[in-house]
Design an enzyme around this catalytic site. Sequence first.
Site, PDB file in Angstrom:
ATOM      1  CD  GLU A  78     -41.473 -33.724  -9.024  1.00  0.00           C
ATOM      2  OE1 GLU A  78     -42.297 -34.333  -9.711  1.00  0.00           O
ATOM      3  OE2 GLU A  78     -40.810 -34.244  -8.124  1.00  0.00           O
ATOM      4  N   GLY A 127     -39.469 -35.652   1.131  1.00  0.00           N
ATOM      5  CA  GLY A 127     -38.732 -36.803   1.629  1.00  0.00           C
ATOM      6  C   GLY A 127     -37.524 -37.082   0.778  1.00  0.00           C
ATOM      7  CG  MET A 172     -36.059 -34.090  -6.669  1.00  0.00           C
ATOM      8  SD  MET A 172     -37.749 -34.246  -7.292  1.00  0.00           S
ATOM      9  CE  MET A 172     -37.450 -34.383  -9.048  1.00  0.00           C
ATOM     10  CD  GLU A 232     -37.742 -40.411  -4.364  1.00  0.00           C
ATOM     11  OE1 GLU A 232     -37.664 -39.816  -5.457  1.00  0.00           O
ATOM     12  OE2 GLU A 232     -38.716 -40.302  -3.599  1.00  0.00           O
ATOM     13  CD  GLU A 280     -44.523 -39.186  -7.238  1.00  0.00           C
ATOM     14  OE1 GLU A 280     -44.178 -40.142  -6.515  1.00  0.00           O
ATOM     15  OE2 GLU A 280     -43.721 -38.346  -7.661  1.00  0.00           O
TER      16      GLU A 280
END
Length: 545
Positions: free
Chosen positions: A119, A277, A279, A313, A335
Site C-alpha cells: 500500500e 504502524g 498493514m 487492522e 481509515e
Amino acid sequence: MEQLAKYFTPELYEIELRINKDTEQVQGRVKIQGAAKSSTVKLHAKNLKINQLTVNQRPVTFTEDTEAETISFASQVSDAEISIEARYSLQLSHGMTGLYLSTYEYEGKTERIVSTQFESHYARMMFPCVDEPAAKAKFSLKIIDTDPTDTILSNMPIKTERTLTYTSVNSELNPKTDPNAMNLSTEVTRKIVEFETTPRMSTYLLALCLGHFQSVTTKNQHGVTITTYAPLNQAKESLTEPNQIAGEALDFYDQAFGVPYPLPKLDQVAVPDFDAGAMENWGLVTYRESCLLIDKTATLTDRIQIATVITHELSHQWFGNLVTMAWWDDLWLNESFANMMEYYCLDAIRPEWQVWQEYFVSDCYYALTRDASPDIQAVKQAVNHPSEIETLFDPAIVYAKGSHLMFMLMRLMGEQNFLKGLRDYFEKHQYQNTTGDDLWVALQPYAEFNVSDFMNQWITRPGFPIIEGEKQERFYLDGRSNQESWPLVQVSDNMTGHYIIGLTSEKLQAKLAHFSELNQEQQLRLLIDQSLLLRTPRGDLLASL
C-alpha cells in the site's frame, strides 16, 4: 493520472518467485489472465528487469515508461480474454516498500526476513500488474526459497510444501528455456511452497513474509486459525495476548458485520523494519514490533495502544479488504471507519479498560484542535496519484476527525440501525469496490434523516461550528469570524458531535457548580470545549470565571 484498468481487466495472477535472501536476488515469473479492453495493454512495473513478455504465448515487444512506472505493449486482440506472461528479475528493496529485506541480530548473527509493503502503489515493485484498487483479481503464489529452514507466509494457507535437494539443473526449478535460470552444478536445497488461491482482492493487499520466526496459534469461535509471529530475538510470551485479542476481535466483527471473516486463517507478523504502524494485508497483517508485541513490562496504556492497532487492522479485513474503495480519494472512508471501530470493538471485548474515554480525550480532542486551524484540509481529498496520500492526508483529519464523524453518525442513527446498514453494505458489495455514497445508500433505510446530504457536507468541508443557542459559526482558534453553518440533526452536550458548545457565563458557572452531577461524557464535553475556548482571544474572559 492515467488509470490502467481501462486497458486491461486482470482476473488471475499466477506468480512464481525464486528468492535468495543472501544475494538479495529474486527471479520472477507471472502469468496474468484477463480481458483486454483495447489493442494496447499497460501494466505497472517499477525496478523490474523484464527479460521476456508474451501474449497468448507469442513474444511481444514492449515500451517502458520509468516516470509513469508502466510497460505498454500490443494485446493483439480487443474485447477478448488474453494470457500475459512475463519473466523478470529484481533486487530486494531496502526502503520498506515493495518486496524488501529486514534484518535483526540473534545469537551473534544477522537474521534476514523478506517482507512486503504494497500500500498504496508498491505491488508493481514485485510483479507487473494493474496496481490500482479497482483492478481486483485472484492471486496464486508459488515461492522457491534458497533457505529450506524458512517459515513462508502469505495471505492464504499453504497448499503444498516440499523440499528438494539436487546436484544438477532441476527441470522444474531451472528449465533450460528460462533465461533467468542459474546453472547449478553443486548440491543445493530449495524449499518450494504453493499457496491456495486468494479471493478477489486489490493488489495492495497481497502479502508475503519469509524468515525464521517463533509463533503462537489458536482458533477463534468460528474456526479461523489465528497465529502471531515474531522474530527469534523477541520473547515468545509477548505473542500470547496479541493473538488472543485478534481472535476475540474477529469473533466480534463476525457478529457485528453479519458477513463472517472469509479466509480460513489470519496471521499477524511483527517485522523488525517497518515504516508504518501496521498493514492490513488480507489474512497476513504485518506490524511494527512495538505495535504488536506485549511483554510482561507493558503498562495498561501500552496494552490499550497495541490492542487498538490490532482491532483497527482487523476491522480493515472487512472495510478495505472485503469491500475496497474504488480509488484513493475514498481512502478516508476505510481509515475513518477503522479508527472508530478500533475503539468500538475493544470496548466490547475489554469493557473494563474504558477505552472510549481514551478516544474522546485523544482522537476527538486532537481532531478538534487541528480542525480549528484556518488552512486545514477536509476529510475527503482529491487524489491524482497514490504517491500524494502521504502528503495530502493529515491523520488528525482523515483518521481522527473522520472517525468522530462516523461516531456521530452511529449515535444519530442508533447503534443497531447503524450496524444493520453496515451488514447490508458488506452483503451487497463484498469482493467489490465502492465509494462513500454506496455506504450512505446502505445506511439510509435505517436513518430518519438524509444520510448522504448530512455526511457529504461534513466530509467535504474543513472546520466545524461553535454552537451558541440557535446560532452557529465556524470555530477558529485565532478568534476570526466566519458565518458558516453545518447540518445538525440534533445537538447534544455529550461527545457525539464534532462541534463545540459555547455557553454564556451564567450557564457555564451553573454547569461548573454541578459538575459532579454530569455523566462522564458531559464532563469531557465541557472540559474539551472550554479548553479550546481558553486558547482563543475570548479565553481571558473565561479564565476570569
